[in-house]
Design a protein around this motif. Sequence first.
Motif, PDB file in Angstrom:
ATOM      1  N   UNK A 123       0.817  -1.205   0.000  1.00 52.50           N
ATOM      2  CA  UNK A 123       0.000   0.000   0.000  1.00 52.50           C
ATOM      3  C   UNK A 123       0.851   1.256   0.000  1.00 52.50           C
ATOM      4  N   UNK A 124       0.227   2.357  -0.409  1.00 45.14           N
ATOM      5  CA  UNK A 124       0.896   3.653  -0.337  1.00 45.14           C
ATOM      6  C   UNK A 124       0.011   4.601   0.464  1.00 45.14           C
ATOM      7  N   UNK A 125       0.672   5.553   1.108  1.00 41.27           N
ATOM      8  CA  UNK A 125      -0.058   6.519   1.935  1.00 41.27           C
ATOM      9  C   UNK A 125       0.770   7.781   2.089  1.00 41.27           C
ATOM     10  N   UNK A 126       0.116   8.841   2.546  1.00 38.82           N
ATOM     11  CA  UNK A 126       0.830  10.101   2.744  1.00 38.82           C
ATOM     12  C   UNK A 126       1.700  10.071   3.990  1.00 38.82           C
ATOM     13  N   UNK A 127       1.255   9.323   5.004  1.00 37.59           N
ATOM     14  CA  UNK A 127       1.970   9.279   6.285  1.00 37.59           C
ATOM     15  C   UNK A 127       3.260   8.465   6.158  1.00 37.59           C
ATOM     16  N   UNK A 128       4.121   8.586   7.161  1.00 35.75           N
ATOM     17  CA  UNK A 128       5.344   7.772   7.175  1.00 35.75           C
ATOM     18  C   UNK A 128       4.960   6.308   7.404  1.00 35.75           C
ATOM     19  N   UNK A 154       6.265  19.089   6.228  1.00 36.03           N
ATOM     20  CA  UNK A 154       7.497  18.306   6.020  1.00 36.03           C
ATOM     21  C   UNK A 154       7.156  16.896   5.541  1.00 36.03           C
ATOM     22  N   UNK A 155       6.106  16.334   6.122  1.00 35.29           N
ATOM     23  CA  UNK A 155       5.694  14.971   5.746  1.00 35.29           C
ATOM     24  C   UNK A 155       5.172  14.944   4.311  1.00 35.29           C
ATOM     25  N   UNK A 156       4.420  15.970   3.951  1.00 34.66           N
ATOM     26  CA  UNK A 156       3.887  16.029   2.577  1.00 34.66           C
ATOM     27  C   UNK A 156       5.022  16.248   1.572  1.00 34.66           C
ATOM     28  N   UNK A 157       6.021  17.020   1.976  1.00 43.38           N
ATOM     29  CA  UNK A 157       7.171  17.238   1.079  1.00 43.38           C
ATOM     30  C   UNK A 157       7.951  15.947   0.871  1.00 43.38           C
ATOM     31  N   UNK A 158       8.061  15.175   1.952  1.00 47.51           N
ATOM     32  CA  UNK A 158       8.742  13.879   1.816  1.00 47.51           C
ATOM     33  C   UNK A 158       7.880  12.939   0.959  1.00 47.51           C
ATOM     34  N   UNK A 159       6.573  12.928   1.225  1.00 44.89           N
ATOM     35  CA  UNK A 159       5.671  12.063   0.442  1.00 44.89           C
ATOM     36  C   UNK A 159       5.790  12.376  -1.049  1.00 44.89           C
ATOM     37  N   UNK A 160       5.999  13.651  -1.374  1.00 46.21           N
ATOM     38  CA  UNK A 160       6.061  14.067  -2.784  1.00 46.21           C
ATOM     39  C   UNK A 160       7.223  13.413  -3.523  1.00 46.21           C
ATOM     40  N   UNK A 161       8.183  12.871  -2.782  1.00 47.14           N
ATOM     41  CA  UNK A 161       9.335  12.198  -3.420  1.00 47.14           C
ATOM     42  C   UNK A 161       9.116  10.687  -3.574  1.00 47.14           C
ATOM     43  N   UNK A 162       7.909  10.204  -3.235  1.00 47.22           N
ATOM     44  CA  UNK A 162       7.659   8.755  -3.240  1.00 47.22           C
ATOM     45  C   UNK A 162       6.456   8.397  -4.106  1.00 47.22           C
ATOM     46  N   UNK A 163       6.358   7.135  -4.544  1.00 44.84           N
ATOM     47  CA  UNK A 163       7.361   6.089  -4.386  1.00 44.84           C
ATOM     48  C   UNK A 163       8.611   6.407  -5.213  1.00 44.84           C
ATOM     49  N   UNK A 164       9.787   6.222  -4.598  1.00 45.34           N
ATOM     50  CA  UNK A 164      11.039   6.486  -5.312  1.00 45.34           C
ATOM     51  C   UNK A 164      11.669   5.152  -5.742  1.00 45.34           C
ATOM     52  N   UNK A 165      12.837   5.238  -6.331  1.00 39.70           N
ATOM     53  CA  UNK A 165      13.475   4.014  -6.863  1.00 39.70           C
ATOM     54  C   UNK A 165      13.729   2.988  -5.762  1.00 39.70           C
ATOM     55  N   UNK A 166      14.085   3.492  -4.580  1.00 40.83           N
ATOM     56  CA  UNK A 166      14.355   2.546  -3.473  1.00 40.83           C
ATOM     57  C   UNK A 166      13.064   1.837  -3.046  1.00 40.83           C
TER      58      UNK A 166
END
Length: 174
Positions: free
Chosen positions: A77-82, A140-152
């Motif tokens: 699954x994917x989500x906005x939260x960590x 900050x969490x939304x900014x991090x979420x914006x980089x996902x899903x990433x290659x890792x």
Amino acid sequence: MKSLVVYSSRTGNTQKVARAIYDALPEPKEIFSAKEAPDPSGYDFLALGFWVDKGTVNAGSAKYMETVKNKKIGLFGTLGAYPDSDHARRCLEKARALVKDNEILGEFLCQGKVDPALIKRMETKMKDDPHHSMTPERRARLEEAARHPDEKDLADARALFVELAQTASGKKPA
Ligand SMILES: Cc1cc2nc3c(=O)[nH]c(=O)nc-3n(C[C@H](O)[C@H](O)[C@H](O)COP(=O)(O)O)c2cc1C
């Protein structure tokens, strides 16, 4: 052993993870959106994907997941939260409850960029709502979420589901 990937995706994040998992699985395999997915009975291993909608599994995936019984499965699954947050853990518990009559071999969660229209609503209409107003932590969490899903994230999902498929096929002990 035949594998089936079923997912829902409103803005493409979960679809990316689903495709990565599908690409990594051994043949024979199929991939469908939850709306179009066939009856699960003809498959040995199912990778079941969802996006988190208001604290739970999105409705389309939940509906399909409830039809799956007595199978070896993996959840993603994917989500906005960590993914290591209590919120994510609670969402995963809800997903597990939907597939409780199956053998869950593994689970994968990652962040996924949040629809900009929803972020805009948080900044305007929801600005007085303590659960959604734009605090520095939420930004900050939304900014991090914006980089996902990433290659890792995609590589981690691929690696996990290759292992789960091996376990499901009996090539690797559970
Ligand atoms: C209407 C809506 C509700 C959401 N609710 C939550 C939520 O309760 N918790 C959360 O962590 N993320 C929430 N999100 C973020 C999504 O779960 C996340 O962006 C996900 O990666 C979207 O997947 P998709 O691109 O496959 O549609 C929500 C997004 C939308 C648009």
